[in-house]
Design a protein around this motif. Sequence first.
Motif, PDB file in Angstrom:
ATOM      1  N   TYR A  65       0.840  -1.203   0.000  1.00 29.71           N
ATOM      2  CA  TYR A  65       0.000   0.000   0.000  1.00 29.71           C
ATOM      3  C   TYR A  65       0.873   1.251   0.000  1.00 29.71           C
ATOM      4  O   TYR A  65       0.590   2.224  -0.709  1.00 29.71           O
ATOM      5  CB  TYR A  65      -0.913  -0.027   1.221  1.00 29.71           C
ATOM      6  CG  TYR A  65      -1.860   1.137   1.305  1.00 29.71           C
ATOM      7  CD1 TYR A  65      -2.918   1.259   0.410  1.00 29.71           C
ATOM      8  CD2 TYR A  65      -1.696   2.119   2.272  1.00 29.71           C
ATOM      9  CE1 TYR A  65      -3.796   2.326   0.485  1.00 29.71           C
ATOM     10  CE2 TYR A  65      -2.564   3.187   2.349  1.00 29.71           C
ATOM     11  CZ  TYR A  65      -3.608   3.284   1.450  1.00 29.71           C
ATOM     12  OH  TYR A  65      -4.468   4.337   1.528  1.00 29.71           O
ATOM     13  N   GLN A  66       1.949   1.229   0.783  1.00 27.69           N
ATOM     14  CA  GLN A  66       2.868   2.368   0.844  1.00 27.69           C
ATOM     15  C   GLN A  66       3.497   2.621  -0.523  1.00 27.69           C
ATOM     16  O   GLN A  66       3.612   3.767  -0.963  1.00 27.69           O
ATOM     17  CB  GLN A  66       3.961   2.083   1.881  1.00 27.69           C
ATOM     18  CG  GLN A  66       4.788   3.274   2.240  1.00 27.69           C
ATOM     19  CD  GLN A  66       4.057   4.238   3.148  1.00 27.69           C
ATOM     20  OE1 GLN A  66       3.061   3.875   3.774  1.00 27.69           O
ATOM     21  NE2 GLN A  66       4.515   5.454   3.214  1.00 27.69           N
ATOM     22  N   ARG A  67       3.903   1.562  -1.217  1.00 28.15           N
ATOM     23  CA  ARG A  67       4.507   1.717  -2.548  1.00 28.15           C
ATOM     24  C   ARG A  67       3.499   2.257  -3.556  1.00 28.15           C
ATOM     25  O   ARG A  67       3.850   3.075  -4.410  1.00 28.15           O
ATOM     26  CB  ARG A  67       5.053   0.374  -3.035  1.00 28.15           C
ATOM     27  CG  ARG A  67       6.304  -0.045  -2.310  1.00 28.15           C
ATOM     28  CD  ARG A  67       6.828  -1.353  -2.857  1.00 28.15           C
ATOM     29  NE  ARG A  67       7.988  -1.795  -2.093  1.00 28.15           N
ATOM     30  CZ  ARG A  67       8.515  -2.993  -2.177  1.00 28.15           C
ATOM     31  NH1 ARG A  67       7.983  -3.896  -2.991  1.00 28.15           N
ATOM     32  NH2 ARG A  67       9.568  -3.315  -1.466  1.00 28.15           N
ATOM     33  N   ILE A  68       2.258   1.801  -3.470  1.00 30.52           N
ATOM     34  CA  ILE A  68       1.222   2.301  -4.385  1.00 30.52           C
ATOM     35  C   ILE A  68       1.028   3.798  -4.181  1.00 30.52           C
ATOM     36  O   ILE A  68       0.956   4.564  -5.146  1.00 30.52           O
ATOM     37  CB  ILE A  68      -0.093   1.528  -4.182  1.00 30.52           C
ATOM     38  CG1 ILE A  68       0.049   0.103  -4.714  1.00 30.52           C
ATOM     39  CG2 ILE A  68      -1.258   2.234  -4.861  1.00 30.52           C
ATOM     40  CD1 ILE A  68      -1.108  -0.810  -4.369  1.00 30.52           C
ATOM     41  N   LEU A  69       0.943   4.228  -2.923  1.00 27.64           N
ATOM     42  CA  LEU A  69       0.771   5.650  -2.647  1.00 27.64           C
ATOM     43  C   LEU A  69       1.974   6.460  -3.121  1.00 27.64           C
ATOM     44  O   LEU A  69       1.814   7.561  -3.660  1.00 27.64           O
ATOM     45  CB  LEU A  69       0.558   5.875  -1.150  1.00 27.64           C
ATOM     46  CG  LEU A  69      -0.777   5.424  -0.570  1.00 27.64           C
ATOM     47  CD1 LEU A  69      -0.829   5.722   0.920  1.00 27.64           C
ATOM     48  CD2 LEU A  69      -1.932   6.097  -1.280  1.00 27.64           C
ATOM     49  N   GLN A  70       3.159   5.914  -2.938  1.00 25.40           N
ATOM     50  CA  GLN A  70       4.370   6.622  -3.353  1.00 25.40           C
ATOM     51  C   GLN A  70       4.405   6.788  -4.873  1.00 25.40           C
ATOM     52  O   GLN A  70       4.717   7.864  -5.380  1.00 25.40           O
ATOM     53  CB  GLN A  70       5.600   5.860  -2.880  1.00 25.40           C
ATOM     54  CG  GLN A  70       6.894   6.578  -3.157  1.00 25.40           C
ATOM     55  CD  GLN A  70       8.092   5.808  -2.616  1.00 25.40           C
ATOM     56  OE1 GLN A  70       7.946   4.675  -2.156  1.00 25.40           O
ATOM     57  NE2 GLN A  70       9.249   6.419  -2.667  1.00 25.40           N
ATOM     58  N   ARG A  71       4.074   5.734  -5.612  1.00 26.62           N
ATOM     59  CA  ARG A  71       4.054   5.829  -7.069  1.00 26.62           C
ATOM     60  C   ARG A  71       2.999   6.819  -7.544  1.00 26.62           C
ATOM     61  O   ARG A  71       3.215   7.550  -8.508  1.00 26.62           O
ATOM     62  CB  ARG A  71       3.805   4.458  -7.687  1.00 26.62           C
ATOM     63  CG  ARG A  71       4.996   3.545  -7.578  1.00 26.62           C
ATOM     64  CD  ARG A  71       4.753   2.232  -8.286  1.00 26.62           C
ATOM     65  NE  ARG A  71       5.869   1.343  -8.065  1.00 26.62           N
ATOM     66  CZ  ARG A  71       5.749   0.045  -7.884  1.00 26.62           C
ATOM     67  NH1 ARG A  71       4.568  -0.530  -7.921  1.00 26.62           N
ATOM     68  NH2 ARG A  71       6.817  -0.709  -7.682  1.00 26.62           N
ATOM     69  N   ARG A  72       1.848   6.844  -6.886  1.00 28.00           N
ATOM     70  CA  ARG A  72       0.788   7.778  -7.251  1.00 28.00           C
ATOM     71  C   ARG A  72       1.263   9.220  -7.055  1.00 28.00           C
ATOM     72  O   ARG A  72       1.023  10.080  -7.902  1.00 28.00           O
ATOM     73  CB  ARG A  72      -0.449   7.506  -6.410  1.00 28.00           C
ATOM     74  CG  ARG A  72      -1.634   8.371  -6.795  1.00 28.00           C
ATOM     75  CD  ARG A  72      -2.826   8.085  -5.939  1.00 28.00           C
ATOM     76  NE  ARG A  72      -3.315   6.725  -6.156  1.00 28.00           N
ATOM     77  CZ  ARG A  72      -4.198   6.121  -5.386  1.00 28.00           C
ATOM     78  NH1 ARG A  72      -4.694   6.751  -4.333  1.00 28.00           N
ATOM     79  NH2 ARG A  72      -4.592   4.897  -5.653  1.00 28.00           N
ATOM     80  N   GLN A  73       1.947   9.472  -5.949  1.00 29.67           N
ATOM     81  CA  GLN A  73       2.456  10.815  -5.695  1.00 29.67           C
ATOM     82  C   GLN A  73       3.523  11.205  -6.716  1.00 29.67           C
ATOM     83  O   GLN A  73       3.571  12.348  -7.166  1.00 29.67           O
ATOM     84  CB  GLN A  73       3.034  10.910  -4.283  1.00 29.67           C
ATOM     85  CG  GLN A  73       1.976  10.886  -3.201  1.00 29.67           C
ATOM     86  CD  GLN A  73       2.570  10.854  -1.807  1.00 29.67           C
ATOM     87  OE1 GLN A  73       3.774  10.668  -1.645  1.00 29.67           O
ATOM     88  NE2 GLN A  73       1.730  11.012  -0.792  1.00 29.67           N
TER      89      GLN A  73
END
Length: 52
Positions: free
Chosen positions: A34-42
């Motif tokens: 989940y953290q990686r998904i949010l980071q890529r989105r940002q």
Amino acid sequence: MVSRKQLADFGYKAFSGSMLLLTVYAGYLCGVRYQRILQRRQERQAAAGPDS
């Protein structure tokens, strides 16, 4: 000599402990994903620029 009840209790505790560890580890993996998904989105939003 170990009785059947003691052996069954030990097996149950070992199984329960391993399931608990597996659950905790799975939760950790989900959190990391989940953290990686949010980071890529940002990163995509930052690369798109302020107008989008």
